[in-house]
Write a protein that holds these residues in place. Structure first.
Motif, mmCIF file in Angstrom:
data_model
loop_
_atom_site.group_PDB
_atom_site.id
_atom_site.type_symbol
_atom_site.label_atom_id
_atom_site.label_comp_id
_atom_site.label_asym_id
_atom_site.label_seq_id
_atom_site.Cartn_x
_atom_site.Cartn_y
_atom_site.Cartn_z
ATOM 1 N N GLU A 1 0.738 -1.634 0.046
ATOM 2 C CA GLU A 1 -0.040 -0.211 0.383
ATOM 3 C C GLU A 1 0.492 1.320 -0.156
ATOM 4 O O GLU A 1 1.916 1.419 0.691
ATOM 5 N N VAL A 2 0.211 2.442 -1.062
ATOM 6 C CA VAL A 2 1.728 3.474 -0.785
ATOM 7 C C VAL A 2 0.546 4.946 -0.488
ATOM 8 O O VAL A 2 -1.237 4.705 -1.189
ATOM 9 N N LEU A 3 0.771 5.234 -0.057
ATOM 10 C CA LEU A 3 0.282 6.877 -0.312
ATOM 11 C C LEU A 3 0.537 7.848 -1.178
ATOM 12 O O LEU A 3 1.778 7.811 -2.089
ATOM 13 N N HIS A 4 -0.283 8.982 -2.038
ATOM 14 C CA HIS A 4 0.063 9.749 -2.614
ATOM 15 C C HIS A 4 0.408 10.818 -2.383
ATOM 16 O O HIS A 4 -0.102 11.498 -1.060
ATOM 17 N N GLU A 5 1.284 11.763 -2.829
ATOM 18 C CA GLU A 5 1.703 13.155 -2.582
ATOM 19 C C GLU A 5 0.602 13.781 -2.312
ATOM 20 O O GLU A 5 0.688 14.947 -1.252
ATOM 21 N N ASP A 6 -0.193 13.903 -3.377
ATOM 22 C CA ASP A 6 -1.360 14.907 -3.531
ATOM 23 C C ASP A 6 -2.468 14.619 -2.186
ATOM 24 O O ASP A 6 -2.627 15.628 -2.293
ATOM 25 N N ASP A 7 -2.233 13.896 -1.692
ATOM 26 C CA ASP A 7 -2.785 13.686 -0.646
ATOM 27 C C ASP A 7 -2.069 13.892 0.729
ATOM 28 O O ASP A 7 -3.422 13.793 2.078
ATOM 29 N N LEU A 8 -1.061 14.420 1.365
ATOM 30 C CA LEU A 8 -0.525 13.918 2.082
ATOM 31 C C LEU A 8 -0.683 15.047 3.018
ATOM 32 O O LEU A 8 -1.508 14.985 4.469
ATOM 33 N N ASP A 9 -1.092 16.247 2.549
ATOM 34 C CA ASP A 9 -1.816 17.617 2.832
ATOM 35 C C ASP A 9 -2.926 17.972 3.598
ATOM 36 O O ASP A 9 -3.553 18.397 4.694
ATOM 37 N N ILE A 10 -4.044 16.657 3.213
ATOM 38 C CA ILE A 10 -5.314 16.481 3.715
ATOM 39 C C ILE A 10 -4.621 15.457 4.839
ATOM 40 O O ILE A 10 -6.000 15.474 5.487
ATOM 41 N N ILE A 11 -4.388 14.904 4.583
ATOM 42 C CA ILE A 11 -4.234 14.341 5.982
ATOM 43 C C ILE A 11 -3.826 14.379 6.990
ATOM 44 O O ILE A 11 -3.869 14.719 8.477
ATOM 45 N N VAL A 12 -2.282 15.590 7.030
ATOM 46 C CA VAL A 12 -1.610 16.280 8.073
ATOM 47 C C VAL A 12 -3.260 17.241 8.835
ATOM 48 O O VAL A 12 -3.362 17.377 9.709
ATOM 49 N N GLN A 13 -3.704 17.948 7.174
ATOM 50 C CA GLN A 13 -4.335 18.730 8.649
ATOM 51 C C GLN A 13 -5.908 18.451 8.586
ATOM 52 O O GLN A 13 -6.114 18.608 10.060
ATOM 53 N N ALA A 14 -6.246 16.906 8.579
ATOM 54 C CA ALA A 14 -6.891 16.674 9.191
ATOM 55 C C ALA A 14 -6.339 16.248 10.600
ATOM 56 O O ALA A 14 -7.683 16.212 11.734
ATOM 57 N N CYS A 15 -5.104 15.514 10.376
ATOM 58 C CA CYS A 15 -5.112 15.114 11.860
ATOM 59 C C CYS A 15 -5.025 15.990 12.981
ATOM 60 O O CYS A 15 -5.083 16.180 14.177
ATOM 61 N N LYS A 16 -4.609 17.789 12.067
ATOM 62 C CA LYS A 16 -3.932 18.466 13.308
ATOM 63 C C LYS A 16 -5.550 18.960 13.374
ATOM 64 O O LYS A 16 -6.087 19.740 14.849
ATOM 65 N N LYS A 17 -6.741 19.343 12.815
ATOM 66 C CA LYS A 17 -8.068 20.016 12.363
ATOM 67 C C LYS A 17 -8.849 19.310 14.202
ATOM 68 O O LYS A 17 -9.431 19.494 15.231
#
Length: 236
Positions: free
Chosen positions: A33-49
């Protein structure tokens, strides 16, 4: 018991990794399984929120399952479309079943937020002999059966007809492009369409599953009907 009786080793290994995590959130990726670099900010922002919102136990990510090569995608009834891949640390989370998902203390389902981020799943994109060996070992682990090295080496994997599958139009994660450049088994793939009553060991090619998938995609927003759902979805 049952299907996952002999595959708890995967869950045990996941639990060990989880026990070593130190942060607020724990991201679980399997080896294919691999994450796409385009989705990393979505994940980071959700974790912060949601860091301080204790209602949220984790995040649900969407799967993109590649089949045979790096162009064909399987979206079928019976194949996981969304699953928990990020969990909150320190709330008693543990790997559920064959490292498929997570639950928390008391065998409770997690309360999750769905994110528009993807897990690129490449488990079925390997050279035919290597794919056959992987499938044989995987099946043996789940069934508890013994398998010889010679038996593993002699097989060639058959993906079946690919002609009815979706064609992936997006970009792959950047880390995958070296692997994609090595793709050299195009001549072994069958690009025809499946027969109306296709007989296949692969569920997504069987008539019943193709019909259910059409119903789900046409009338249920690409959401599985009566599928495996090991989470409670929260509104954002």
């Amino acid at each position: 018991k049952g299907q996952f009786a002999n595959s708890r080793i995967f869950a045990h290994e996941t639990d060990f990794g989880l026990s070593q995590c130190k942060g607020t959130w724990c991201l679980h990726l399997q080896a294919d399984e691999v994450l796409h670099e385009d989705d990393l900010d979505i994940i980071v922002q959700a974790c912060k929120k949601y860091e301080s919102d204790m209602r949220v136990d984790g995040f649900l990510l969407r799967f993109v399952h590649f089949w045979g090569d790096y162009e064909h995608v399987v979206e079928s009834h019976g194949i996981i479309r969304k699953e928990i891949r990020i969990v909150r640390n320190g709330i008693g989370c543990y790997s559920y079943l064959d490292s498929i998902s997570f639950r928390k203390s008391g065998n409770k389902k997690l309360n999750v937020i769905e994110l528009p981020a993807r897990i690129f799943h490449y488990s079925y994109v390997r050279p035919p002999k290597l794919m056959a060996a992987k499938a044989a070992v995987h099946d043996a682990i789940h069934s508890g059966a013994d398998i010889s090295g010679d038996e593993v080496k002699k097989n060639i994997f058959d993906w079946g007809p690919l002609g009815s599958l979706q064609i992936f139009k997006g970009t792959h994660p950047a880390v995958m492009y070296d692997w994609i450049a090595r793709f050299n088994w195009q001549s072994t793939l069958n690009n025809s369409k499946p027969k109306l009553f296709e007989k296949s060991p692969h569920k997504h090619l069987r008539t019943k599953y193709r019909f259910l998938t059409w119903v789900e995609n046409t009338f249920n927003g690409h959401n599985e009907i009566f599928g495996f759902k090991n989470y409670r979805l929260l509104k954002k």
